[in-house]
Design a protein around this motif. Structure first.
Motif, PDB file in Angstrom:
ATOM      1  N   ALA A 135      -9.778  12.207   0.255  1.00 41.26           N
ATOM      2  CA  ALA A 135      -8.404  12.477   0.696  1.00 41.26           C
ATOM      3  C   ALA A 135      -8.157  12.040   2.137  1.00 41.26           C
ATOM      4  O   ALA A 135      -7.036  12.136   2.621  1.00 41.26           O
ATOM      5  N   GLY A 136      -9.180  11.571   2.826  1.00 37.23           N
ATOM      6  CA  GLY A 136      -9.021  11.150   4.213  1.00 37.23           C
ATOM      7  C   GLY A 136      -8.243   9.857   4.336  1.00 37.23           C
ATOM      8  O   GLY A 136      -8.124   9.091   3.381  1.00 37.23           O
ATOM      9  N   GLY A 137      -7.679   9.626   5.527  1.00 34.26           N
ATOM     10  CA  GLY A 137      -6.982   8.385   5.811  1.00 34.26           C
ATOM     11  C   GLY A 137      -5.599   8.272   5.206  1.00 34.26           C
ATOM     12  O   GLY A 137      -5.005   7.206   5.211  1.00 34.26           O
ATOM     13  N   ARG A 138      -5.067   9.376   4.680  1.00 34.40           N
ATOM     14  CA  ARG A 138      -3.743   9.366   4.043  1.00 34.40           C
ATOM     15  C   ARG A 138      -2.734  10.192   4.829  1.00 34.40           C
ATOM     16  O   ARG A 138      -1.629  10.419   4.359  1.00 34.40           O
ATOM     17  N   GLY A 139      -3.137  10.724   5.989  1.00 41.31           N
ATOM     18  CA  GLY A 139      -2.229  11.553   6.769  1.00 41.31           C
ATOM     19  C   GLY A 139      -2.209  13.008   6.351  1.00 41.31           C
ATOM     20  O   GLY A 139      -1.375  13.778   6.837  1.00 41.31           O
ATOM     21  N   MET A 145       0.805  -1.210   0.000  1.00 42.03           N
ATOM     22  CA  MET A 145       0.000   0.000   0.000  1.00 42.03           C
ATOM     23  C   MET A 145       0.844   1.269   0.000  1.00 42.03           C
ATOM     24  O   MET A 145       0.449   2.231  -0.628  1.00 42.03           O
ATOM     25  N   PRO A 146       2.014   1.304   0.648  1.00 45.07           N
ATOM     26  CA  PRO A 146       2.804   2.519   0.606  1.00 45.07           C
ATOM     27  C   PRO A 146       3.134   2.962  -0.810  1.00 45.07           C
ATOM     28  O   PRO A 146       3.307   4.138  -1.065  1.00 45.07           O
ATOM     29  N   SER A 147       3.230   2.044  -1.778  1.00 41.05           N
ATOM     30  CA  SER A 147       3.531   2.448  -3.143  1.00 41.05           C
ATOM     31  C   SER A 147       2.391   3.249  -3.768  1.00 41.05           C
ATOM     32  O   SER A 147       2.601   3.974  -4.732  1.00 41.05           O
ATOM     33  N   GLU A 148       1.181   3.125  -3.228  1.00 41.47           N
ATOM     34  CA  GLU A 148       0.043   3.880  -3.742  1.00 41.47           C
ATOM     35  C   GLU A 148       0.032   5.317  -3.230  1.00 41.47           C
ATOM     36  O   GLU A 148      -0.648   6.159  -3.790  1.00 41.47           O
ATOM     37  N   ARG A 149       0.767   5.589  -2.169  1.00 41.14           N
ATOM     38  CA  ARG A 149       0.787   6.933  -1.596  1.00 41.14           C
ATOM     39  C   ARG A 149       1.541   7.874  -2.524  1.00 41.14           C
ATOM     40  O   ARG A 149       2.561   7.521  -3.105  1.00 41.14           O
ATOM     41  N   THR A 150       1.060   9.064  -2.637  1.00 43.78           N
ATOM     42  CA  THR A 150       1.765  10.079  -3.404  1.00 43.78           C
ATOM     43  C   THR A 150       2.311  11.097  -2.422  1.00 43.78           C
ATOM     44  O   THR A 150       1.827  11.229  -1.300  1.00 43.78           O
ATOM     45  N   GLU A 151       3.322  11.800  -2.854  1.00 45.69           N
ATOM     46  CA  GLU A 151       3.900  12.831  -2.005  1.00 45.69           C
ATOM     47  C   GLU A 151       2.919  13.994  -1.892  1.00 45.69           C
ATOM     48  O   GLU A 151       2.280  14.385  -2.871  1.00 45.69           O
ATOM     49  N   VAL A 152       2.810  14.511  -0.692  1.00 45.95           N
ATOM     50  CA  VAL A 152       1.931  15.646  -0.431  1.00 45.95           C
ATOM     51  C   VAL A 152       2.796  16.822  -0.001  1.00 45.95           C
ATOM     52  O   VAL A 152       3.672  16.672   0.856  1.00 45.95           O
ATOM     53  N   ALA A 171     -12.617  10.626  13.581  1.00 41.08           N
ATOM     54  CA  ALA A 171     -11.374  10.951  12.875  1.00 41.08           C
ATOM     55  C   ALA A 171     -10.860  12.316  13.314  1.00 41.08           C
ATOM     56  O   ALA A 171      -9.659  12.489  13.559  1.00 41.08           O
ATOM     57  N   SER A 172     -11.745  13.287  13.447  1.00 35.28           N
ATOM     58  CA  SER A 172     -11.327  14.615  13.875  1.00 35.28           C
ATOM     59  C   SER A 172     -10.883  14.613  15.336  1.00 35.28           C
ATOM     60  O   SER A 172      -9.900  15.257  15.702  1.00 35.28           O
ATOM     61  N   VAL A 173     -11.583  13.874  16.179  1.00 33.93           N
ATOM     62  CA  VAL A 173     -11.183  13.769  17.589  1.00 33.93           C
ATOM     63  C   VAL A 173      -9.775  13.189  17.670  1.00 33.93           C
ATOM     64  O   VAL A 173      -8.905  13.719  18.376  1.00 33.93           O
ATOM     65  N   ARG A 174      -9.504  12.111  16.929  1.00 39.58           N
ATOM     66  CA  ARG A 174      -8.165  11.488  16.941  1.00 39.58           C
ATOM     67  C   ARG A 174      -7.101  12.461  16.460  1.00 39.58           C
ATOM     68  O   ARG A 174      -6.016  12.545  17.039  1.00 39.58           O
ATOM     69  N   LEU A 175      -7.400  13.202  15.392  1.00 42.41           N
ATOM     70  CA  LEU A 175      -6.434  14.171  14.860  1.00 42.41           C
ATOM     71  C   LEU A 175      -6.098  15.221  15.914  1.00 42.41           C
ATOM     72  O   LEU A 175      -4.924  15.509  16.174  1.00 42.41           O
ATOM     73  N   HIS A 176      -7.111  15.783  16.536  1.00 43.67           N
ATOM     74  CA  HIS A 176      -6.864  16.833  17.522  1.00 43.67           C
ATOM     75  C   HIS A 176      -6.129  16.296  18.747  1.00 43.67           C
ATOM     76  O   HIS A 176      -5.201  16.940  19.257  1.00 43.67           O
ATOM     77  N   GLU A 177      -6.510  15.134  19.211  1.00 44.81           N
ATOM     78  CA  GLU A 177      -5.819  14.556  20.365  1.00 44.81           C
ATOM     79  C   GLU A 177      -4.366  14.232  20.030  1.00 44.81           C
ATOM     80  O   GLU A 177      -3.480  14.396  20.864  1.00 44.81           O
ATOM     81  N   ARG A 178      -4.099  13.809  18.800  1.00 50.55           N
ATOM     82  CA  ARG A 178      -2.724  13.539  18.363  1.00 50.55           C
ATOM     83  C   ARG A 178      -1.861  14.795  18.486  1.00 50.55           C
ATOM     84  O   ARG A 178      -0.659  14.714  18.729  1.00 50.55           O
ATOM     85  N   PHE A 179      -2.470  15.957  18.303  1.00 54.15           N
ATOM     86  CA  PHE A 179      -1.737  17.221  18.391  1.00 54.15           C
ATOM     87  C   PHE A 179      -1.807  17.853  19.783  1.00 54.15           C
ATOM     88  O   PHE A 179      -1.445  19.009  19.955  1.00 54.15           O
TER      89      PHE A 179
END
Length: 172
Positions: A101-105, A1-8, A136-144
């Motif tokens: 675009a979600g779930g890709r970091g 799966m990492p090969s499917e990721r594109t640079e952001v 997803a938003s709760v996890r993102l905010h808590e991560r920060f």
């Protein structure tokens, strides 16, 4: 799966992004309770919003772009928390991602760039409101490092029902 990721790449938002940023926001207006706006915007109606986020200062707009296609994947902002002068050292932050675009970091990259850009600004606290449910938003905010403050119960009505808004804060 990492090969499917594109640079952001993440960069400050510019005037030529306005149409795409408006399209992304309008998706959330039409399809979700994530924003309590209930009518879509034209790019011209969103221009004051764009202009309120210059490349420097406490109110920023960061845009994530697919490095290969240059497609905008989402954006993050820091905006005025409240209009009164004593609130000037506080900002409200938010992230909106393009559909698919979600779930890709991308949200993580956007917040990393936004908080890096805010270093050195006279900002004491960042606040976020998350319409529930939105794990997803709760996890993102808590991560920060955002801390849960409480919930405004049934704070807004959209799509014929009432929605709760959880409030979070982060010391900067």
């Amino acid at each position: 799966m990492p090969s499917e990721r594109t640079e952001v790449q993440v960069r400050p938002g510019v005037a030529t992004d306005l149409g795409t940023l408006t399209d992304i926001y309008n998706h959330y207006v039409r399809e979700t309770p994530i924003t309590f706006d209930t009518a879509v915007f034209t790019p011209e109606e969103r221009r004051p919003w764009l202009l309120s986020h210059p490349e420097d200062g406490p109110h920023r707009l960061m845009v994530a772009v697919d490095a290969d296609s240059q497609r905008i994947l989402g954006y993050a902002t820091s905006s005025a928390f409240r209009p009164k002068p004593a609130y000037e050292t506080s900002v409200e932050v938010t992230v909106y991602l393009a559909p698919g675009a979600g779930g890709r970091g991308v949200g993580t990259l956007l917040y990393s760039a936004l908080f890096d850009a805010l270093k050195g600004e006279d900002i004491h606290r960042a606040y976020a409101g998350i319409v529930q449910p939105n794990e997803a938003s709760v996890r993102l905010h808590e991560r920060f490092g955002f801390r849960y403050l409480g919930t405004y119960r049934e704070a807004g009505r959209k799509f014929g029902r009432y929605w709760d808004v959880a409030r979070y804060e982060k010391e900067l």
